[in-house]
Enzyme design. Structure first.
Site, PDB file in Angstrom:
ATOM      1  N   ASP A 198       6.422   6.704  28.015  1.00 58.68           N
ATOM      2  CA  ASP A 198       6.874   5.737  28.760  1.00 58.68           C
ATOM      3  C   ASP A 198       6.315   6.209  29.987  1.00 58.68           C
ATOM      4  O   ASP A 198       6.791   7.331  30.751  1.00 58.68           O
ATOM      5  CB  ASP A 198       8.263   5.485  28.657  1.00 58.68           C
ATOM      6  CG  ASP A 198       8.760   4.349  27.771  1.00 58.68           C
ATOM      7  OD1 ASP A 198       7.849   3.938  26.859  1.00 58.68           O
ATOM      8  OD2 ASP A 198       9.841   4.158  27.646  1.00 58.68           O
ATOM      9  N   ARG A 245       3.593  -1.941  21.274  1.00 58.57           N
ATOM     10  CA  ARG A 245       3.183  -1.049  22.517  1.00 58.57           C
ATOM     11  C   ARG A 245       2.112  -0.019  22.209  1.00 58.57           C
ATOM     12  O   ARG A 245       2.515   1.269  22.425  1.00 58.57           O
ATOM     13  CB  ARG A 245       4.618  -0.154  23.249  1.00 58.57           C
ATOM     14  CG  ARG A 245       5.562  -1.308  23.648  1.00 58.57           C
ATOM     15  CD  ARG A 245       6.780  -0.674  24.155  1.00 58.57           C
ATOM     16  NE  ARG A 245       7.910  -1.679  24.496  1.00 58.57           N
ATOM     17  CZ  ARG A 245       8.984  -1.326  24.984  1.00 58.57           C
ATOM     18  NH1 ARG A 245       9.347   0.277  25.104  1.00 58.57           N
ATOM     19  NH2 ARG A 245       9.748  -2.319  25.110  1.00 58.57           N
TER      20      ARG A 245
END
Length: 707
Positions: A198, A245
C-alpha cells in the site's frame, strides 16, 4: 563449435552448492596503494578504496532515483553500519534507530502480535540474506516524512486471517503513509490479510521492481487521497493469483508501469477482477507489459489519462482501455525496456529474492545484532577476506583506466586478495584476457543495468590474426577470456558480434563471447550474447577441475552455444534461442565434452525459449573432442521451463558418437517443450536420481560468493 564431425576441442566436470543455500559471507576490506604510482603501475592514480558487495552500494532506479524533496535519490542505509538480525527485537531496534543502517535479515522472523507492522525510520536498507530472510505474520510501516528506505530481497508472508476480502485486518506486507524515496525490490510478498503493498497518503518517489506478488485478495494499492502527488515506477514484477489492485492507482501524478507480468492461471481458486487500473486523475504510462488470462486487464476512469505502448494480451477478456495524454518517463529518468515477448521468461527468472543479495558484507562494518565481529575468515575457495582493492575503468577518462584490459594488466601477478575492476557504463570494443596468474579478480559493471556496460568484439575461429600467425581458433576468438581461478563477472554484457552474413568467406564461424578455463568462476547478472559457440565453459587442462556457477544471467545463441568440459551450473537464468544468419531455425543449446568421472552441464530453474520455429532446437549433443571415446559428456536440464522451440526428441548424436552412450537427462521441466519426457528417446530422472543431480552435487563443497 564446429558442426562438422571430428573437430577437436576440450571440456570437463565437478560438484557444489545447495539449492536455495545463502552464499557464503565474505568480508572485503581496503588496501592503500604504495609508491609514486601505486601497486598498479603508472597508468593509475593512487587512491585508497574499500570494496563493498554490489548489493550494499546499489541505488534505486525509476522515480525513486529522482533528486527531490531534499533527497538525492534512494540508497538506504549505505554508509551506515551493517548489522545482521535474527530476532524481532533486533530487527525493530535497528529499523527504528535514528542513524543509517544496513540491516541483514538472516532468518525467518515471526512477528508478534500477528499483523504488526514494524516501523521503519529513514536511511535504512532492510535486506534478506540470500533466500533466508523471511518476515512471517507481519510487515513494515513507513510513516509520514520517512525517506530513503530500501526493502529488498525478503519474503514477507502469512498474515492472512482466513477472510478473503478482509475488511477488518489492515495487515499489509509493506505500507507507507506519506513516505518518500522508497525502493521495494526483489521481494516475495504473499498471503497477507489486506494488501501486499500500500503506497498511500501522498507517498512519492517510489520504485517497486522485480517482486513476486501472489496469493492475496489485494495486490498493490497506490494513492487514496484527493491530492495528485504520487510519482511511482513499477517494473518487472510478477503479479499472479491476486484478485484486485494489480495495481490500482488513484490520483497519481506520474505512474510508470513497464515490463510487468500479470498472470491469472486457469483452474485455480483465484480469478482476477481487473489488472492495471488508472483511477481518479491518475496519469499513467503502461509499456511492454504482458497480461495473461486476466479479466479487464487495463481499466481507466474517464478522468484518468492512460497511455499504452507495446503491451501483450493473452487469453484476456473484458475492458482494455487507454486514452488521454500522460507524460514522458524519460523526462525524469533513463530506463531500458525488455521486449514484450520476453517478459514472462525474464520476470519469472529474475523476480523475487536472489541468493547473491544480502550475503556479503564489507570488512570492518559488519556486526551481528548479538555483537559478533565482522567475518574475517577465508571464504571457501576464495581470496582471503579483507584487503580488497577497487580499480575503476571509464572510457571518458574519469576512472583510473580507459580500457578493461589495462586494468587487468595492472593487477599484480600472484595477487592473493580480491581486486574489483569497476567498469563505468559504456561500450568497450576490446578483447579482455585474465591470465592464470591473476586470480581473485572481479569484473563488475557499475551501471544500474547489465545492459549499461558492454564489452564487445567480433573475432571468429577463422579470423586471421593480425600478426599473420594463423587464425584465432575457437578458444582464441573469445571477447572475454578467464584463465584464472576465483574470478567473478557481474552486471555486464559480454558480446561477440562477428557478422556471419558478411563473412561467408571465413572458414570457421565459431565466435565465442565468453570463455572460462579455470576453477571457481562466478558469472552473476550477465548478458552473454553471440550466435555459434557463445559460452565456452572449459578447464585449464583435461585433468584439471573447472567449476563455474552462472546465475541470474541471459545467454543467447544458436549452435552449441553453451559448451565445454567444465563442471558448470546455469541457475535461474534465461537461454535465448536465435535464428541463424540466413534466417533459418535449427540449433543445439548444449555441447558438453565432459571427462569420465566428472559432472558436466546442469541447467537448473531456468527458461529456454526464443523467437524461432517450433520444434527446431535440440537441448544438446555429445562433443567427443578430437574423437576422444573416453569422454562421457553430460547435460541435465531440470526444473526449467522449455518453450515449443524444443524438439520432442531433444538429444541428438554428434561426430559419430551416440547421445545414448553418454549422459543426457531431464527432470520436472514444464512448458510446451517439455512434453513427452520419460520415454526412451527422452530420459527423465527418477526422484532418487534427481536427488543426486542438484546444484550441491555439481559444485562439490564450493560455495560461490559474490564479493
Amino acid at each position: 563449435m564446429n558442426t562438422t564431425p571430428g573437430t577437436g576441442r576440450h571440456r570437463r566436470r565437478a560438484k557444489g552448492l545447495a539449492i536455495g543455500l545463502p552464499l557464503a559471507v565474505v568480508a572485503a576490506g581496503s588496501m592503500a596503494y604504495g609508491g609514486a604510482f601505486g601497486l598498479f603501475g603508472e597508468d593509475s592514480r593512487p587512491r585508497a578504496a574499500a570494496a563493498a558487495p554490489a548489493w550494499a552500494t546499489e541505488a534505486a532506479d525509476g522515480f525513486a532515483s529522482v533528486n527531490a524533496l531534499g533527497q538525492n535519490g534512494t540508497y538506504g542505509g549505505r554508509g551506515g553500519r551493517t548489522v545482521t538480525v535474527r530476532t524481532l527485537a533486533d530487527l525493530e531496534k535497528y529499523a527504528t534507530a535514528p542513524e543509517p543502517y544496513v540491516i541483514v535479515v538472516a532468518a525467518a522472523i515471526t512477528v508478534q502480535p500477528v499483523g504488526k507492522e514494524i516501523r521503519v525510520a529513514s536511511d535504512k536498507t532492510i535486506v534478506g540474506a540470500g533466500t533466508s530472510g523471511h518476515i512471517v505474520g507481519g510487515g513494515f510501516f513507513l510513516g509520514r516524512g520517512v525517506h530513503n528506505v530500501i526493502i529488498r530481497n525478503l519474503t514477507i508472508r502469512d498474515s492472512y486471517q482466513g477472510v478473503w476480502n478482509d475488511k477488518e485486518h489492515d495487515f499489509d506486507a509493506v505500507q507507507m503513509d506519506g513516505a518518500h524515496h522508497v525502493w521495494i525490490d526483489h521481494n516475495d510478498l504473499r498471503r497477507t490479510a489486506d494488501g501486499l503493498i500500500d503506497v498511500r497518503k501522498d507517498s512519492t518517489y517510489v520504485t517497486v521492481s522485480w517482486n513476486r506478488l501472489s496469493q492475496a485478495n489485494k495486490a498493490f494499492g497506490i494513492g487514496w487521497t484527493t491530492n495528485v502527488k504520487t510519482d511511482i515506477t513499477v517494473h518487472h514484477n510478477w503479479i499472479r493469483e491476486t484478485e484486485q489492485r494489480n495495481p490500482s492507482t488513484d490520483n497519481a501524478a506520474h505512474a510508470h508501469l513497464y515490463n510487468n507480468y500479470l498472470q491469472d492461471e486457469p483452474g485455480t481458486a483465484v480469478t482476477s477482477s481487473y489488472g492495471n487500473y488508472a483511477r481518479g486523475r491518475t496519469r499513467m504510462v503502461l509499456e511492454n507489459s504482458y497480461f495473461e488470462g486476466l479479466r479487464n486487464p487495463v481499466t481507466r476512469d474517464a478522468t484518468a489519462a492512460l497511455v499504452q505502448r507495446g503491451n501483450a494480451f493473452s487469453r484476456t477478456s473484458g475492458r482494455n482501455e487507454s486514452g488521454g495524454t500522460a507524460f514522458d518517463p524519460k523526462a525524469y529518468y533513463a530506463y531500458t525496456l525488455d521486449r514484450t515477448a520476453d517478459v514472462p521468461a525474464v520476470v519469472k527468472a529474475g523476480a523475487g529474492p536472489r541468493g547473491s543479495i544480502g550475503t556479503t558484507t564489507a570488512a570492518g562494518t559488519a556486526a551481528t545484532a548479538a555483537g559478533g565481529a565482522a567475518a574475517g575468515t577465508m571464504a571457501a575457495g576464495g581470496a582471503a577476506a579483507g584487503a580488497a582493492t577497487t580499480l575503476t575503468v571509464a572510457k571518458d577518462g574519469s576512472g583510473r583506466y580507459t580500457s578493461v584490459q589495462k586494468a587487468v594488466d595492472a593487477v599484480p601477478a600472484g595477487n592473493t586478495a580480491r581486486v574489483v575492476i569497476s567498469i563505468a557504463p559504456g561500450t568497450y570494443r576490446e578483447t579482455v584476457r585474465i591470465p592464470a596468474n591473476k586470480r581473485h579478480v572481479t569484473l563488475q559493471g557499475s551501471g544500474s543495468s547489465r545492459r549499461d556496460t558492454v564489452i564487445v568484439y567480433g573475432n571468429a575461429s577463422g579470423t586471421p590474426r593480425p600478426d599473420g600467425s594463423g587464425t584465432y581458433g575457437t578458444g582464441g576468438s573469445a571477447t572475454v577470456a578467464v584463465e584464472a581461478d576465483d574470478v567473478q563477472l557481474r552486471n555486464l554484457t559480454v558480446r561477440n558480434d562477428f557478422d556471419e552474413a558478411r563473412n561467408q568467406h571465413v572458414d570457421g564461424h565459431q565466435a565465442v563471447a565468453l570463455r572460462t578455463a579455470a576453477d571457481k568462476i562466478v558469472i552473476d547478472g550477465l548478458i552473454v550474447d553471440g550466435d555459434q559457440d557463445t559460452l565456452l565453459l572449459d578447464t585449464a587442462a583435461k585433468e584439471r577441475l573447472g567449476r563455474v556457477y552462472v546465475r541470474n544471467s541471459y545467454v543467447s545463441g544458436n549452435v552449441d552455444f553453451v559448451f565445454g568440459r567444465a563442471t558448470a551450473v546455469i541457475d535461474q537464468s534465461v537461454l535465448t534461442l536465435k535464428k541463424r544468419w540466413n534466417g533459418t531455425s535449427a540449433g543445439y543449446v548444449t555441447a558438453p565434452s565432459t571427462a569420465a568421472g566428472r559432472r558436466g552441464l546442469l541447467i537448473n530453474r531456468s527458461v529456454i525459449e526464443g523467437d524461432v520455429t517450433p520444434g527446431s532446437f535440440f537441448l544438446g549433443r555429445p562433443w567427443h573432442a578430437g574423437g576422444d571415446a573416453s569422454l562421457d559428456p553430460q547435460t541435465t536440464v531440470r526444473d526449467s521451463r522449455l518453450s515449443a522451440a524444443i524438439r520432442t526428441k531433444p538429444w541428438t548424436d554428434m561426430g559419430g558418437f551416440s547421445w545414448k552412450g553418454d549422459r543426457f537427462a531431464e527432470y520436472a521441466n514444464t512448458g510446451p517443450g517439455a512434453a513427452g519426457a520419460g520415454t526412451t528417446d527422452r530420459p527423465e530422472l527418477t526422484p532418487v536420481q534427481a536427488a543426486d543431480q542438484e546444484v550441491a552435487d555439481w559444485l562439490a563443497g564450493w560455495r560461490p560468493t559474490t564479493s
